[in-house]
Design an enzyme around this catalytic site. Structure first.
Site, PDB file in Angstrom:
ATOM      1  N   ARG A   1      38.930  30.372  48.568  1.00 22.24           N
ATOM      2  CA  ARG A   1      39.248  30.475  47.135  1.00 22.24           C
ATOM      3  C   ARG A   1      39.573  29.069  46.629  1.00 22.24           C
ATOM      4  O   ARG A   1      40.676  28.565  46.841  1.00 22.24           O
ATOM      5  CB  ARG A   1      40.428  31.422  46.915  1.00 22.24           C
ATOM      6  CG  ARG A   1      40.562  31.918  45.479  1.00 22.24           C
ATOM      7  CD  ARG A   1      41.814  32.771  45.319  1.00 22.24           C
ATOM      8  NE  ARG A   1      41.745  33.982  46.092  1.00 22.24           N
ATOM      9  CZ  ARG A   1      41.241  35.141  45.657  1.00 22.24           C
ATOM     10  NH1 ARG A   1      40.753  35.218  44.434  1.00 22.24           N
ATOM     11  NH2 ARG A   1      41.237  36.209  46.417  1.00 22.24           N
TER      12      ARG A   1
ATOM     13  N   GLU B   1      33.960  39.263  50.149  1.00 22.47           N
ATOM     14  CA  GLU B   1      32.801  39.165  49.253  1.00 22.47           C
ATOM     15  C   GLU B   1      32.073  37.828  49.404  1.00 22.47           C
ATOM     16  O   GLU B   1      32.690  36.765  49.416  1.00 22.47           O
ATOM     17  CB  GLU B   1      33.265  39.310  47.802  1.00 22.47           C
ATOM     18  CG  GLU B   1      32.142  39.171  46.781  1.00 22.47           C
ATOM     19  CD  GLU B   1      32.636  38.917  45.374  1.00 22.47           C
ATOM     20  OE1 GLU B   1      31.904  38.278  44.601  1.00 22.47           O
ATOM     21  OE2 GLU B   1      33.770  39.336  45.054  1.00 22.47           O
TER      22      GLU B   1
ATOM     23  N   ARG C   1      36.424  27.083  38.800  1.00 15.85           N
ATOM     24  CA  ARG C   1      37.342  28.161  38.441  1.00 15.85           C
ATOM     25  C   ARG C   1      38.770  27.698  38.685  1.00 15.85           C
ATOM     26  O   ARG C   1      39.075  27.100  39.719  1.00 15.85           O
ATOM     27  CB  ARG C   1      37.037  29.432  39.244  1.00 15.85           C
ATOM     28  CG  ARG C   1      35.663  30.000  38.920  1.00 15.85           C
ATOM     29  CD  ARG C   1      35.346  31.262  39.670  1.00 15.85           C
ATOM     30  NE  ARG C   1      33.968  31.673  39.412  1.00 15.85           N
ATOM     31  CZ  ARG C   1      33.360  32.690  40.014  1.00 15.85           C
ATOM     32  NH1 ARG C   1      33.998  33.407  40.919  1.00 15.85           N
ATOM     33  NH2 ARG C   1      32.110  32.991  39.720  1.00 15.85           N
TER      34      ARG C   1
ATOM     35  N   ARG D   1      31.041  29.685  49.836  1.00 17.11           N
ATOM     36  CA  ARG D   1      31.870  30.570  50.668  1.00 17.11           C
ATOM     37  C   ARG D   1      31.120  31.076  51.903  1.00 17.11           C
ATOM     38  O   ARG D   1      31.739  31.465  52.896  1.00 17.11           O
ATOM     39  CB  ARG D   1      32.379  31.753  49.829  1.00 17.11           C
ATOM     40  CG  ARG D   1      33.354  32.629  50.583  1.00 17.11           C
ATOM     41  CD  ARG D   1      33.806  33.840  49.800  1.00 17.11           C
ATOM     42  NE  ARG D   1      34.816  33.507  48.815  1.00 17.11           N
ATOM     43  CZ  ARG D   1      35.548  34.430  48.184  1.00 17.11           C
ATOM     44  NH1 ARG D   1      35.358  35.710  48.437  1.00 17.11           N
ATOM     45  NH2 ARG D   1      36.451  34.067  47.292  1.00 17.11           N
TER      46      ARG D   1
ATOM     47  N   SER E   1      27.432  39.025  44.780  1.00 18.73           N
ATOM     48  CA  SER E   1      27.691  40.049  43.785  1.00 18.73           C
ATOM     49  C   SER E   1      26.485  40.117  42.864  1.00 18.73           C
ATOM     50  O   SER E   1      25.933  39.085  42.491  1.00 18.73           O
ATOM     51  CB  SER E   1      28.946  39.682  42.990  1.00 18.73           C
ATOM     52  OG  SER E   1      29.213  40.646  41.996  1.00 18.73           O
TER      53      SER E   1
END
Length: 421
Positions: A273, A345, A258, A385, A348
């Site tokens: 991130r 988070e 990403r 993460r 998900s």
């Protein structure tokens, strides 16, 4: 994409969905007008083509002046048919493009509002209590010889890192545990490609022309995936699935990429991130009427994994305005991060209903013999993460970290000890 029948039969449902997402609901009127124009043009084309076929038979039975007149009319008709066909095709293209730009219909049970309007469904586990100042994951990771962001930046730039020594072992342990759980639950393990064609990205619901988060290789016209949801969703594109075999469940292990284009200045420390990470992703194809129940199953499997790595977390019902394009409803699990004093988070799971399947033409055949789109769902089972939460929640005063019991057979250690320098 949305079902055109829903647009025609219940436009107010789409209007309500658009408003819930914070999107312009006037698009509904534009779609209705375009759809009506397309159907009218298609009807005109079919009527003219029928007349053309009938004219051909009349010409073959006629002679003399009558035949000359019919041939003249046939020539006129051929031009009209060609023009009508072109207009119908042009309107079909415009309609397809307009419909493809509309996000999925929001589940009516999803909370209204934006990013901060989620609803907490439950909190699980006790937050750790330390008699010392807890270190953050990067401090711990550097002491353990587990994370090296300095050399990651030297080699690849900002937001890249090396997992080294026990860091690499911890990630492999976590992902192997996730894959083992998935296989035991009946998922087919998959290692999918991480480069996909534009149709796979668009079919999954990404607007590749405008999405700044996606890495694109222009020379090959291929995209690096940000989640293995993309190749898994496209795995059965243009296929009719055996209804009796549903649900089909896959667990994809892949690296994910990403650009984090919109996150300048956010989470620049550590590995929260980043541009590249690894993940085990669950993906399910099921009958639409079973999708809500399947969604709860995926959430339960995520919670089972979080219990195995002994993390305190909460489950939130994501508000409509914070849903991705494909999701009708989404549940996030957020782990407690001691150094930040807040939840972040870590998993998900989204119910995408028939939205992706309609774009990718993944169907099943009903009892009446007709084909219908399936429903698709996805959910994170473990990702890089998680290392952040595992290190911080299981740290000790001397900088060592206790390995959760379920991970010890994979890591080969009970405790991660600081490296002597």
């Amino acid at each position: 994409m949305i079902d055109l029948r829903t647009l025609r039969e219940d436009p107010d449902r789409l209007r309500a969905s658009q408003r819930a997402r914070g999107e312009d609901d006037s698009i509904v009127d534009s779609l209705l007008e375009l759809d009506a124009s397309h159907r009218s043009a298609l009807s005109s084309f079919e009527s003219l083509r029928a007349e053309q076929k009938s004219m051909g038979k009349s010409v073959s039975r006629s002679s003399g002046a009558e035949k000359d007149a019919l041939l003249s009319r046939a020539k006129e008709l051929a031009a009209q048919v060609k023009a009508a066909e072109a207009e119908a095709e042009a309107l079909a293209g415009r309609l397809d493009a307009a419909v493809a730009a509309v996000p999925n219909l929001v589940d009516e049970a999803a909370p209204h509002g934006g990013e901060d309007d989620y609803v907490v469904l439950e909190e699980v586990g006790a937050k750790p209590s330390f008699d010392f100042e807890p270190r953050d994951h990067l401090d711990l990771g550097e002491r353990l010889g587990a994370i090296d962001t300095e050399r990651g930046a030297k080699v690849s730039g900002a937001r890249f890192f090396f997992l080294t020594g026990v860091g690499a072992r911890l990630q492999l342990a976590m992902l192997n545990l996730a894959m083992q759980q998935a296989v035991e639950a009946g998922f087919v393990p998959m290692i999918p490609p991480v480069l996909v064609k534009p149709d796979a990205m668009r079919g999954t619901g990404f607007q590749v022309e405008h999405d700044k988060e996606i890495y694109h290789l222009p020379e090959d016209d291929l995209y690096l995936v940000g989640t293995s949801e993309v190749p898994l969703a496209a795995y059965h594109a243009d296929e009719i699935l055996d209804t009796t075999a549903l649900p089909l469940r896959y667990a994809g292990w892949s690296s994910c990429f990403r650009r984090e284009a919109g996150s300048y200045g956010k989470d620049t420390r550590g590995i929260i991130r980043v541009h590249q990470f690894d993940k085990v992703e669950m993906f399910s194809f099921c009958r639409p009427e079973d999708a809500a129940e399947e969604h709860r199953r995926l959430l339960a499997w995520e919670q089972a994994m979080l219990a195995k790595v002994e993390l305190p977390y909460r489950v939130i019902d994501v508000a409509a305005g914070d849903l991705g394009t494909s999701a009708a409803r989404k549940f996030d699990c957020e782990a407690w991060i001691p150094s930040q004093g807040r939840y972040r988070e870590v998993t998900s799971t989204s119910n995408c209903t028939e939205f992706q399947a309609r774009r990718l033409s993944v169907r099943h055949r009903g009892e009446d013999g007709k084909t219908r789109p399936v429903a698709t769902l996805n959910g994170t089972l473990a990702t890089t993460r998680w290392i952040v939460a595992i290190l911080e929640n299981h740290q000790r005063a001397d900088g060592s970290v206790v390995v959760p019991a379920a991970l010890r057979p994979y890591v080969g250690l009970d405790v991660l000890e600081p490296v002597k320098k």
